[in-house]
Design an enzyme around this catalytic site. Structure first.
Site, PDB file in Angstrom:
ATOM      1  N   HIS A  72       0.856  -1.186   0.000  1.00 42.47           N
ATOM      2  CA  HIS A  72       0.000   0.000   0.000  1.00 42.47           C
ATOM      3  C   HIS A  72       0.892   1.235   0.000  1.00 42.47           C
ATOM      4  CE1 HIS A  72      -3.973  -1.730   1.823  1.00 42.47           C
ATOM      5  NE2 HIS A  72      -3.638  -2.279   0.678  1.00 42.47           N
ATOM      6  N   TYR A 202      -9.493   5.266   6.887  1.00 39.56           N
ATOM      7  CA  TYR A 202      -9.875   5.577   8.264  1.00 39.56           C
ATOM      8  C   TYR A 202     -10.918   6.689   8.218  1.00 39.56           C
ATOM      9  CZ  TYR A 202      -5.709   3.016   9.782  1.00 39.56           C
ATOM     10  OH  TYR A 202      -4.780   2.038  10.007  1.00 39.56           O
ATOM     11  N   PRO A 294      -6.197  -0.424  18.247  1.00 42.97           N
ATOM     12  CA  PRO A 294      -5.834  -0.836  16.883  1.00 42.97           C
ATOM     13  C   PRO A 294      -5.769   0.286  15.849  1.00 42.97           C
ATOM     14  CG  PRO A 294      -8.092  -1.484  17.391  1.00 42.97           C
ATOM     15  CD  PRO A 294      -7.517  -0.934  18.649  1.00 42.97           C
ATOM     16  N   LYS A 298      -0.763  -0.845  14.922  1.00 39.24           N
ATOM     17  CA  LYS A 298       0.594  -0.931  15.465  1.00 39.24           C
ATOM     18  C   LYS A 298       0.887  -2.172  16.313  1.00 39.24           C
ATOM     19  CE  LYS A 298       2.234   2.622  13.570  1.00 39.24           C
ATOM     20  NZ  LYS A 298       3.112   2.346  12.436  1.00 39.24           N
ATOM     21  N   TYR A 390       2.898   6.256  10.716  1.00 39.31           N
ATOM     22  CA  TYR A 390       2.132   5.123  10.188  1.00 39.31           C
ATOM     23  C   TYR A 390       3.043   4.076   9.564  1.00 39.31           C
ATOM     24  CZ  TYR A 390      -1.832   2.656   8.220  1.00 39.31           C
ATOM     25  OH  TYR A 390      -2.786   1.702   7.940  1.00 39.31           O
TER      26      TYR A 390
HETATM   27  C1  PHB Z   1      -6.876  -4.618   9.835  1.00 36.99           C
HETATM   28  O1  PHB Z   1      -6.681  -4.839   8.634  1.00 36.99           O
HETATM   29  O2  PHB Z   1      -7.375  -5.489  10.580  1.00 36.99           O
HETATM   30  C2  PHB Z   1      -6.539  -3.282  10.366  1.00 36.99           C
HETATM   31  C3  PHB Z   1      -6.011  -2.315   9.525  1.00 36.99           C
HETATM   32  C4  PHB Z   1      -5.687  -1.084  10.026  1.00 36.99           C
HETATM   33  C5  PHB Z   1      -5.877  -0.812  11.360  1.00 36.99           C
HETATM   34  C6  PHB Z   1      -6.391  -1.783  12.217  1.00 36.99           C
HETATM   35  C7  PHB Z   1      -6.720  -3.021  11.701  1.00 36.99           C
HETATM   36  O3  PHB Z   1      -5.546   0.396  11.846  1.00 36.99           O
END
Ligand code: PHB
Ligand code: APR
Length: 397
Positions: A72, A202, A294, A298, A390
């Protein structure tokens, strides 16, 4: 029985550490409470920082990850129905990789089997019998019902948040820091093409946070913020899909392909750190020592960076001819690890605070969130700082 390092827990932290130690010529035994199938059935994270990818490659488990993982170059943040892409490669010259923890675990289990290092699954009642001064002794009940024990130089506590290792440390020798958040994440897995296959999305919205992620080109992973009192039964698919779409920007919402969920669960969000991460011959790593919410993905990356450092310290320790529990390299582990841990705790806490709807938030709090999101949308410097965290902060240690 005797080995050099006993590793408690066969999650990502324990299995990566086992591989790194094996490749450094250090014998180790992994003790895991559950069966391999149970460990593989847990659905967890899926976004890897480049340094985590590098560590997995160094651990000898990079082949499938590099072939099947989906790089990504971007992520996206949605606010007030508008989507702001963050071009990670352009901002900080780094990217992340989508590859599920289940797949990482599978690769690690296979590599461990090939390595000939021993693993005991279904080890019940693991107990740290001695780990302070003279020796490290760990015992457990095998599936034969007999109590076994192993003597070692060191113990690695990689047994997660509810494990036995941190719990064995006298409370007076440890300081803990904690923040619980007043909401949870409802996670849904579905075998449908992801709405945003090249960038995790997000979303901040008045209805609460939402996240679009993926495990592969045909498997989507979505989350919505929900009250802690909600149960999975409160969220039939017919309620989940419209709620997810209502929290996204129109373009991403239109790209959501609905399908039957193959897994659905609710997880609370928590920040937690135990200090120090070393007691005598016992070294904590991963969720055994700390938890992050989450947001920002991280947890898995921090577990991997802990054990990369721990493996380096242990290898240096043995290279210096120490077999006993003390050496400068081992003494430095906790401080070195905690510097990164706190940096990542800060980012995960901040991203969580920025993107969720807090039940107690007053008008000022809402405006602060909006102003901060506007600054992220309007400032390259703010986006660069986000992207840096990130993709994984470079750390001198
Ligand atoms: C996930 O793919 O489960 C995932 C991705 C990004 C996050 C948290 C979980 O910030
Ligand atoms: N004895 C033996 N094994 C134990 C015990 C015990 N008493 N207690 C727990 N375990 C095992 C668990 O069954 C589990 O397999 O330890 C392992 C810990 O694994 P994780 O909880 O996955 O923790 P860790 O390896 O630190 O990985 C952490 O991965 O997905 C992310 O969000 C997750 O941030 C977390 C990261």
């Amino acid at each position: 029985m005797r080995t050099q390092v006993v590793i408690v827990g066969a999650g990502p932290a324990g299995l990566v550490l086992g591989q790194l130690l094996h490749r450094a010529g250090i014998a180790n035994l992994v003790l895991e409470r559950h069966t391999p199938d149970h460990v593989l059935s847990r659905i967890r994270a899926g976004i890897l920082e480049q340094t985590s990818v590098d560590t997995l490659v160094a651990a000898g488990v990079g082949a499938r990850l590099l072939a099947e993982g989906i790089p990504h170059d971007e992520l996206a943040i949605v606010h007030a129905g508008r989507k702001q892409p963050l071009d990670l490669t352009r901002l900080v010259g780094a990217r992340v990789m989508a590859y599920g923890q289940t797949e990482i675990t599978r690769d690690l289990m296979q590599a461990r089997e090939a390595s000939g290092q021993e693993t005991v699954y279904a080890a019940q009642g693991v107990r740290l019998d001695d780990w302070q001064d003279t020796a490290a002794v760990v015992s457990w009940h095998g599936s034969d019902g007999v109590r076994h024990s192993v003597e070692a130089d060191l113990i690695a506590g990689c047994d997660g948040f509810h494990g036995v290792c941190r719990a064995s440390i006298p409370a007076a020798a440890m300081r803990t820091f904690e923040r619980a958040y007043p909401f949870g994440w409802l996670g849904v897995m579905a075998d449908v093409p992801p709405a945003s296959p090249h960038a995790v999305v997000y979303a901040h919205s008045d209805r609460g946070f939402a996240l679009c992620s993926m495990r592969s080109r045909l498997r989507s992973r979505y989350y919505v913020q929900c009250p802690l009192s909600d149960r999975v039964e409160d969220w039939p698919d017919a309620r989940f899909w419209p709620e997810l779409k209502a929290r996204l920007d129109p373009e991403t919402a239109a790209a959501v392909v609905e399908g039957p969920s193959i897994e659905k669960s609710i997880a609370p969000l928590r920040s937690f750190v135990a200090e120090p991460m070393r007691f005598g011959r016992l070294f904590l790593a991963g969720d055994a020592a700390h938890i992050v919410p989450p947001t920002g993905a991280k947890g898995l990356n921090l577990a991997i960076s802990d054990v990369a450092l721990l493996a380096e310290c242990i290898a240096e320790h043995y290279a210096g001819g120490h077999s006993k529990g003390n050496s400068v390299a081992l003494a430095a582990y906790s401080d070195r690890a905690l510097r990164r841990v706190w940096a990542v705790e800060r980012f995960s806490w901040w991203a969580t605070s920025l993107l969720h709807r807090f039940p107690e938030m007053d008008g000022f709090g809402v405006r602060m969130q909006q102003a901060e999101l506007e600054s992220l949308f309007g400032s390259v410097a703010a986006r660069t700082a986000f992207a840096e965290n990130y993709t994984g902060i470079a750390f001198e240690s």
